[in-house]
Design an enzyme around this catalytic site. Structure first.
Site, PDB file in Angstrom:
ATOM      1  N   LYS A 228      23.367  -8.688  16.528  1.00 30.15           N
ATOM      2  CA  LYS A 228      24.799  -9.433  16.999  1.00 30.15           C
ATOM      3  C   LYS A 228      24.927  -8.278  18.314  1.00 30.15           C
ATOM      4  O   LYS A 228      25.056  -7.557  17.530  1.00 30.15           O
ATOM      5  CB  LYS A 228      25.631  -9.683  15.789  1.00 30.15           C
ATOM      6  CG  LYS A 228      26.773  -9.683  16.351  1.00 30.15           C
ATOM      7  CD  LYS A 228      28.291 -10.144  15.377  1.00 30.15           C
ATOM      8  CE  LYS A 228      29.644 -10.142  16.392  1.00 30.15           C
ATOM      9  NZ  LYS A 228      30.737  -9.898  14.876  1.00 30.15           N
ATOM     10  N   ASP A 233      34.711  -8.621  22.139  1.00 34.08           N
ATOM     11  CA  ASP A 233      35.021  -9.061  21.738  1.00 34.08           C
ATOM     12  C   ASP A 233      36.778 -10.295  21.265  1.00 34.08           C
ATOM     13  O   ASP A 233      36.753  -8.921  21.130  1.00 34.08           O
ATOM     14  CB  ASP A 233      34.352  -9.849  20.064  1.00 34.08           C
ATOM     15  CG  ASP A 233      34.927 -10.790  19.445  1.00 34.08           C
ATOM     16  OD1 ASP A 233      35.460 -11.541  19.851  1.00 34.08           O
ATOM     17  OD2 ASP A 233      35.392 -10.963  17.720  1.00 34.08           O
ATOM     18  N   LYS A 240      42.652 -11.674  19.957  1.00 35.08           N
ATOM     19  CA  LYS A 240      43.214 -10.799  18.812  1.00 35.08           C
ATOM     20  C   LYS A 240      43.569 -10.395  19.815  1.00 35.08           C
ATOM     21  O   LYS A 240      44.379 -10.072  20.713  1.00 35.08           O
ATOM     22  CB  LYS A 240      42.054 -10.025  18.747  1.00 35.08           C
ATOM     23  CG  LYS A 240      40.064 -10.185  18.014  1.00 35.08           C
ATOM     24  CD  LYS A 240      39.160  -9.368  18.477  1.00 35.08           C
ATOM     25  CE  LYS A 240      38.726  -9.595  17.493  1.00 35.08           C
ATOM     26  NZ  LYS A 240      38.148  -9.470  16.066  1.00 35.08           N
ATOM     27  N   ASP A 251      31.843  -4.051  19.184  1.00 34.09           N
ATOM     28  CA  ASP A 251      30.883  -5.641  18.560  1.00 34.09           C
ATOM     29  C   ASP A 251      28.994  -6.128  18.965  1.00 34.09           C
ATOM     30  O   ASP A 251      28.755  -7.039  18.919  1.00 34.09           O
ATOM     31  CB  ASP A 251      31.804  -6.953  18.680  1.00 34.09           C
ATOM     32  CG  ASP A 251      32.419  -7.694  18.164  1.00 34.09           C
ATOM     33  OD1 ASP A 251      31.765  -7.908  16.884  1.00 34.09           O
ATOM     34  OD2 ASP A 251      32.074  -9.367  18.185  1.00 34.09           O
ATOM     35  N   ASP A 310      37.268 -16.205  16.310  1.00 31.40           N
ATOM     36  CA  ASP A 310      37.418 -14.858  16.684  1.00 31.40           C
ATOM     37  C   ASP A 310      36.285 -15.131  15.497  1.00 31.40           C
ATOM     38  O   ASP A 310      35.211 -13.406  15.086  1.00 31.40           O
ATOM     39  CB  ASP A 310      38.494 -14.288  15.850  1.00 31.40           C
ATOM     40  CG  ASP A 310      37.925 -13.104  16.083  1.00 31.40           C
ATOM     41  OD1 ASP A 310      37.365 -12.879  16.710  1.00 31.40           O
ATOM     42  OD2 ASP A 310      38.891 -12.244  15.430  1.00 31.40           O
ATOM     43  N   GLU A 312      32.859 -15.783  15.612  1.00 29.81           N
ATOM     44  CA  GLU A 312      31.879 -15.548  16.513  1.00 29.81           C
ATOM     45  C   GLU A 312      30.552 -15.318  16.627  1.00 29.81           C
ATOM     46  O   GLU A 312      29.196 -16.248  16.838  1.00 29.81           O
ATOM     47  CB  GLU A 312      31.992 -15.574  17.929  1.00 29.81           C
ATOM     48  CG  GLU A 312      32.077 -14.116  18.842  1.00 29.81           C
ATOM     49  CD  GLU A 312      32.240 -13.270  18.149  1.00 29.81           C
ATOM     50  OE1 GLU A 312      31.827 -12.299  17.837  1.00 29.81           O
ATOM     51  OE2 GLU A 312      33.697 -13.397  17.398  1.00 29.81           O
ATOM     52  N   ARG A 314      28.628 -14.979  13.733  1.00 30.79           N
ATOM     53  CA  ARG A 314      27.873 -15.706  12.728  1.00 30.79           C
ATOM     54  C   ARG A 314      27.158 -17.245  13.706  1.00 30.79           C
ATOM     55  O   ARG A 314      26.342 -17.660  13.357  1.00 30.79           O
ATOM     56  CB  ARG A 314      28.743 -16.301  11.476  1.00 30.79           C
ATOM     57  CG  ARG A 314      29.709 -17.072  11.609  1.00 30.79           C
ATOM     58  CD  ARG A 314      31.078 -17.234  11.097  1.00 30.79           C
ATOM     59  NE  ARG A 314      31.683 -16.008  10.186  1.00 30.79           N
ATOM     60  CZ  ARG A 314      32.339 -15.575   9.734  1.00 30.79           C
ATOM     61  NH1 ARG A 314      33.192 -17.043   8.774  1.00 30.79           N
ATOM     62  NH2 ARG A 314      33.528 -14.689   9.636  1.00 30.79           N
TER      63      ARG A 314
END
Length: 463
Positions: A228, A233, A240, A251, A310, A312, A314
């Site tokens: 990933k 993010d 967030k 991230d 949020d 995202e 996956r």
């Protein structure tokens, strides 16, 4: 990248300072062999053989070092780390035995991230000599892989965006004569719609892309490694909080793990056909950002309702897992800083592991335990799959409840892995909130060495 070479060197009887290792139980007998002055020096330094205790002991016109360990006969990766952090620059050898696993911590203890601020008085290298000359290259390679993960995660999102991740992949490709394909723009939107949707709101300089590196003989078993790569993010339109956003430079930790593992695989010449994929995006906010309630198409043909922007990671992994599944892989391993739920369950030290096959999970756990990088398995319960149902699409990207968040995210990914494919998923933190010997606060590799040692055994019969 932090330079850790050559902190481990062959012992050819060159001059070196001895390191004596002792545990608390054996301290009294060991210290009886010392002079009164040496015992006084140890007492003044509070040294009693406790784990991670260190001391410098005068010895005529010279000195030797003492290190406390749990068991001098069975060293872990971190047994020498405190010594490597505290001893003066110089060359050292163990007075008895050899370092083995502890070569790793000796090196990683000397890691520092200096891209933006140099130390006022940098400390010179502490070199460890070893008679295990045949293990040096492998030990250096593992430590350098960890340093790469740390460097990438510690770098802020502005300087570790999708283009920077691509540059790391390009360096690997050039070093190991691999083929690198990068898909962007209209082609990305058509072929990998979830990756494009998540990253389309970012500035042009951080435009989304799929980085795909291939290496090895086509006749060898296909190994898929996916990471990933969310450079930063914000949470998207489901933004967030300031606290939640503070560490989101990490991230892309999954991408860092995947690229580092790919380097180990290629550097060792593992007999596999490697497909390494990094979906690289920034989850930003703009007028063209994807929205809660949108329904995204996917490479696999499934439709996904967005319950929360949020969640995202996956999404981008789903398209990448679909692509690597098309290669009929023998095994897929993915890494992702995916859920806070995994951290609540396991804390920062244990990466959550999910796997379709018990044998693969057990092999990863065994390999991790053997090198002090143990993952902890979480389930993929069939009964929870219904929690991802949607009224208008094939599935939702989040559950309608707060239970089992890490496993539910794993179940989402499972929908995009090919039927019958052996697959393991690491939900890794990628960050160490508290320093330990050999493991400074900041970006960290979790599950990397476990995966590498399992892969060596699986594909070449070695550890």
């Amino acid at each position: 990248m932090a330079d850790l070479n050559p902190l481990i060197q062959p012992d050819r009887a060159q001059d070196a300072i001895d390191i004596h290792l002792v545990d608390r139980d054996g301290f009294t007998d060991w210290s009886k062999k010392l002079s009164a002055g040496q015992r006084a020096s140890l007492s003044a330094q509070g040294f009693d053989g406790g784990a991670n205790a260190t001391a410098i002991v005068p010895d005529g016109g010279s000195w030797f070092a003492a290190g406390g360990v749990n068991d001098p006969a069975s060293l872990t990766s971190w047994c020498l780390a405190k010594l490597a952090e505290t001893l003066p620059a110089g060359t050292y050898r163990l007075a008895s035995g050899d370092a083995g696993l502890a070569m790793h911590g000796w090196q990683t203890a000397q890691y520092s991230f200096t891209r933006y601020a140099k130390p006022d008085a940098p400390k010179g290298p502490r070199v460890l000599l070893t008679k295990e000359a045949g293990k040096i290259d492998a030990a250096i390679a593992e430590a350098e892989a960890v340093a790469l993960v740390r460097d990438m995660i510690n770098t802020p999102g502005e300087d570790m965006g999708p283009a920077a991740m691509e540059a790391v992949a390009e360096t690997l490709a050039k070093t190991y004569k691999a083929e690198l394909t990068v898909i962007r723009g209209d082609t990305l939107e058509q072929e990998y719609p979830m990756i494009h949707a998540v990253g389309r709101a970012a500035a042009r300089s951080h435009a989304p892309r799929l980085i795909h590196l291939t290496w090895g003989k086509e006749s060898d078993p296909v190994l898929g490694i996916v990471g990933k790569g969310v450079a930063f993010d914000s949470g998207g339109l489901d933004i967030k909080s300031a606290i939640g956003m503070k560490l989101m430079k990490k991230d892309m930790g999954g991408a860092a793990h995947a690229l580092a593992l790919g380097g180990l695989i290629m550097g060792a010449g593992l007999p596999v056909r490697l497909h390494l994929l990094v979906p690289a995006v920034e989850n930003a906010i703009a007028g063209n950002a994807f929205r809660p309630g949108d329904v995204l198409s996917t490479r696999k043909g499934l439709s996904v309702e967005i319950g929360n922007t949020d969640a995202e990671g996956r999404l981008i992994l789903g398209d990448a897992l679909t692509r690597v599944s098309e290669e009929n892989p023998d095994l897929i391993i993915d890494f992702a800083t995916l859920t806070g739920a995994a951290r609540v369950a396991l804390g920062p030290d244990y990466p959550a592991l999910m796997a379709r096959r018990d044998s693969t999970a057990e092999a990863l756990i065994e390999a991790g335990r053997s090198c002090d990088d143990e993952p902890w398995r979480l389930p993929l319960p069939d009964g929870y799959r219904e929690w991802l149902s949607s009224d208008i699409a094939d599935l939702n990207n989040i559950s309608g409840n707060a239970y089992a968040g890490a496993s539910v995210a794993g179940l989402f990914l499972d929908r995009f892995v090919g039927d019958g494919v052996d697959w393991a998923h690491f939900d890794t933190f990628g960050w160490r909130p508290f320093a330990k010997p050999g493991r400074p606060k900041g970006g960290e590799a979790y599950g990397l060495r476990a995966s590498w040692n399992m892969l060596k055994k699986r594909y070449s019969g070695t550890q």
